[in-house]
Design an enzyme around this catalytic site. Structure first.
Site, PDB file in Angstrom:
ATOM      1  N   ASN A  71     -15.121  38.592  76.466  1.00 14.99           N
ATOM      2  CA  ASN A  71     -15.414  37.747  77.787  1.00 14.99           C
ATOM      3  C   ASN A  71     -15.797  36.377  77.136  1.00 14.99           C
ATOM      4  O   ASN A  71     -15.601  35.471  77.815  1.00 14.99           O
ATOM      5  CB  ASN A  71     -16.426  38.466  78.548  1.00 14.99           C
ATOM      6  CG  ASN A  71     -15.904  39.545  79.312  1.00 14.99           C
ATOM      7  OD1 ASN A  71     -14.822  39.586  79.768  1.00 14.99           O
ATOM      8  ND2 ASN A  71     -16.902  40.559  79.620  1.00 14.99           N
TER       9      ASN A  71
ATOM     10  N   ASN B 202     -20.927  35.716  77.924  1.00 14.15           N
ATOM     11  CA  ASN B 202     -19.952  35.390  78.539  1.00 14.15           C
ATOM     12  C   ASN B 202     -19.844  34.010  79.205  1.00 14.15           C
ATOM     13  O   ASN B 202     -18.795  33.724  79.860  1.00 14.15           O
ATOM     14  CB  ASN B 202     -19.928  36.362  79.736  1.00 14.15           C
ATOM     15  CG  ASN B 202     -19.940  37.922  79.508  1.00 14.15           C
ATOM     16  OD1 ASN B 202     -19.626  38.189  78.339  1.00 14.15           O
ATOM     17  ND2 ASN B 202     -19.951  38.845  80.452  1.00 14.15           N
TER      18      ASN B 202
ATOM     19  N   HIS C  19     -22.704  42.739  69.248  1.00  9.66           N
ATOM     20  CA  HIS C  19     -22.295  41.443  69.981  1.00  9.66           C
ATOM     21  C   HIS C  19     -22.728  40.207  69.071  1.00  9.66           C
ATOM     22  O   HIS C  19     -22.314  39.094  69.608  1.00  9.66           O
ATOM     23  CB  HIS C  19     -22.705  41.798  71.355  1.00  9.66           C
ATOM     24  CG  HIS C  19     -21.620  41.328  72.369  1.00  9.66           C
ATOM     25  ND1 HIS C  19     -20.518  41.128  72.097  1.00  9.66           N
ATOM     26  CD2 HIS C  19     -21.861  41.054  73.850  1.00  9.66           C
ATOM     27  CE1 HIS C  19     -19.632  41.181  73.288  1.00  9.66           C
ATOM     28  NE2 HIS C  19     -20.589  41.025  74.214  1.00  9.66           N
TER      29      HIS C  19
ATOM     30  N   ASP D  81     -17.331  39.205  67.477  1.00  6.45           N
ATOM     31  CA  ASP D  81     -17.447  40.539  67.279  1.00  6.45           C
ATOM     32  C   ASP D  81     -15.907  41.144  67.787  1.00  6.45           C
ATOM     33  O   ASP D  81     -15.602  40.753  68.630  1.00  6.45           O
ATOM     34  CB  ASP D  81     -18.446  41.622  67.694  1.00  6.45           C
ATOM     35  CG  ASP D  81     -18.641  41.344  69.295  1.00  6.45           C
ATOM     36  OD1 ASP D  81     -18.489  40.052  69.696  1.00  6.45           O
ATOM     37  OD2 ASP D  81     -18.173  42.108  70.091  1.00  6.45           O
TER      38      ASP D  81
END
Length: 191
Positions: A112, A66, A19, A91
């Protein structure tokens, strides 16, 4: 001025996870162009500098993935940056490890961090560089997968991809996003 934002999660716990590839690309740019990305502003670690004659702000949002849009919105408002002068690097599990895909705009595609950026900017029309991290194995939780680290072989591929994504961002600023798309989006298919 261009804003190049690499997405990821703050704290040591998330370093070098799938991530956090956006952070890794920002690190490559910062090293190559000698830009210190340690200022704590706009809910991010950031640094201003010049890349190939273009003024840039390198940004690593510290809001957690997020909520990335909060940080990017603050920087955009402060520096009066147009959406087309933003490059977001993140990513993508739908691409093979190390594969790049450049887009000028588009939906969040389930990501997100991108959803939050779209919500805060009020537009999907900002350029982005997706860095492939590979598909989630069956039966593995998506959150666990994106927060996992690369194996040794994958890491070699990813280190190359971080360099290529950094070059792609530079090409987007200097030669235009269309040219970068033609060059990098076709690359893996041809190999």
């Amino acid at each position: 001025m261009y804003l190049i934002a690499g997405l990821g999660n703050p704290t040591r716990e998330y370093e070098k996870t799938r991530h956090n590839v956006g952070f890794s690309v920002i690190d490559v740019l910062a090293d190559k162009y000698n830009i210190d990305v340690s200022d704590r502003k706009h809910k991010a670690l950031c640094g201003r500098g010049v890349i190939e004659g273009e003024k840039v702000l390198l940004l690593k949002p510290q809001t957690f993935m997020n909520l990335s849009g909060e940080s990017i919105r603050e920087a955009v408002d402060y520096y009066k940056i147009d959406p087309e002068d933003i490059i977001v690097i993140y990513d993508d599990i739908s691409l093979d490890p190390g594969q790049l895909r450049i887009r000028l705009k588009g939906s969040a595609g389930g990501h997100n961090g991108i959803k939050n950026i779209i919500a805060h900017l009020g537009t999907q029309e900002f350029p982005r560089i997706k860095v492939g991290v590979g598909a989630k194995p069956p039966k593995m939780d998506l959150a666990d997968y994106v927060l996992s680290r690369f194996g040794a072989e994958e890491q070699k591929l990813m280190d190359e991809a971080f360099g290529e994504a950094a070059e792609a961002a530079v090409m987007m600023m200097t030669a235009g996003a269309e040219r970068a798309m033609n060059h990098y989006n076709a690359k893996k298919k041809a190999e």
